[in-house]
Scaffold this active site. Structure first.
Site, PDB file in Angstrom:
ATOM      1  N   GLU A  75     -50.660 -70.102 -33.004  1.00 26.63           N
ATOM      2  CA  GLU A  75     -50.821 -69.173 -34.128  1.00 26.63           C
ATOM      3  C   GLU A  75     -49.697 -68.143 -34.062  1.00 26.63           C
ATOM      4  O   GLU A  75     -49.136 -67.881 -32.992  1.00 26.63           O
ATOM      5  CB  GLU A  75     -52.169 -68.449 -34.062  1.00 26.63           C
ATOM      6  N   ASP A 100     -65.687 -81.541 -46.567  1.00 25.11           N
ATOM      7  CA  ASP A 100     -66.008 -80.310 -45.847  1.00 25.11           C
ATOM      8  C   ASP A 100     -64.956 -79.249 -46.125  1.00 25.11           C
ATOM      9  O   ASP A 100     -65.277 -78.063 -46.294  1.00 25.11           O
ATOM     10  CB  ASP A 100     -66.097 -80.590 -44.346  1.00 25.11           C
TER      11      ASP A 100
END
Length: 261
Positions: A75, A100
């Site tokens: 990240e 989903d």
């Protein structure tokens, strides 16, 4: 799974991407294909999470049953790239993952993604909404869209199979090895599928004799509609030593080897 060429990767995903778009997905097919390519590097793993969706605080639902895998990721935090391990959702198929993901995109957080009117705008809004922390995420997606001419699929989604007999029937995705291999029609409690489309995908020889579809020379009860022979997906599966498993929660049929649970 083995690495695929980019053309193989795209070809494998297109039927599933187009089906979820026909079912009402707000995500442009071009953007979805680019995102899957970017997030996976062109590798389709057995847990079928092609979008880097983490377990998070979400509750299991019809498409995600609570399974997870732990793997390395990175990240960008305050401009610094940080490596870490995270828990990612695991799915039964690519179709389950995309449905989903659409539930995630239906939340208020992603209202700007849904409101975007071009794939480029959606790419930007994914980053703005916090789906990814990489500032270059939108430009990477747009580069892939252009490099592989993915916008051709943004209009192709409307090209469903022509049918008159099943015009009012519910469509049923037929899943094989994690992907949508065909789309059937639920009529009178039976799912009917175009025999040639699915049968040849499974390696069968499909013919037409005396008003019936033949699978490797064996006739099956059939319906003819607009020059297309339809058979029960269960009959087709049984003739190829497979079984058709109905999943009520997702209204899908999965074809499995006959000896698998």
């Amino acid at each position: 799974m083995a690495n695929l060429t980019r053309s193989q990767f795209i070809a494998a995903l297109v039927p599933t991407v187009l089906q979820v778009r026909r079912e009402g997905s707000s995500i442009f097919p071009s953007l979805r294909l680019a995102q899957c390519m970017l997030e996976t590097g062109g590798v389709i793993h057995p847990w079928y999470n092609l979008g880097g969706i983490k377990v998070g605080s979400g509750a299991p639902n019809a498409y995600w049953h609570g399974e997870a895998v732990v793997k390395g990721t990175w990240e960008v935090v305050d401009g610094t790239l940080i490596s870490m391990n995270s828990s990612f959702r695991a799915y039964n198929s690519v179709y389950h993952f995309m449905k989903d993901q659409d539930l995630l995109f239906a939340t208020p957080r992603y209202v700007r993604v849904r409101a975007a009117v071009t794939p480029e705008q959606q790419a930007t809004m994914l980053y703005v909404s916090g789906y990814a922390t990489d500032p270059a995420y939108p430009s990477k997606l747009v580069t892939l869209i252009n490099q592989y001419s993915l916008k051709q699929y943004d209009t192709a989604f409307a090209s469903a199979s022509s049918t008159s007999m099943f015009r009012s029937s519910q469509t049923v995705p037929i899943l094989v090895d994690g992907f949508v291999a065909a789309v059937g029609y639920l009529d009178g409690g039976t799912t009917w599928v175009a025999a040639r489309v699915l049968g040849e995908t499974l390696g069968a020889a499909i013919g037409w004799t005396a008003g019936k579809v033949t699978v490797n020379g064996h006739p099956l009860d059939s319906r003819l509609d607009i020059s297309t022979g339809y058979v029960s997906v269960r009959d087709l599966a049984a003739s190829l030593n497979r079984k058709a498993v109905w999943e009520q929660a997702t209204q899908t049929v999965t074809l499995k080897a006959a000896d698998l649970p």
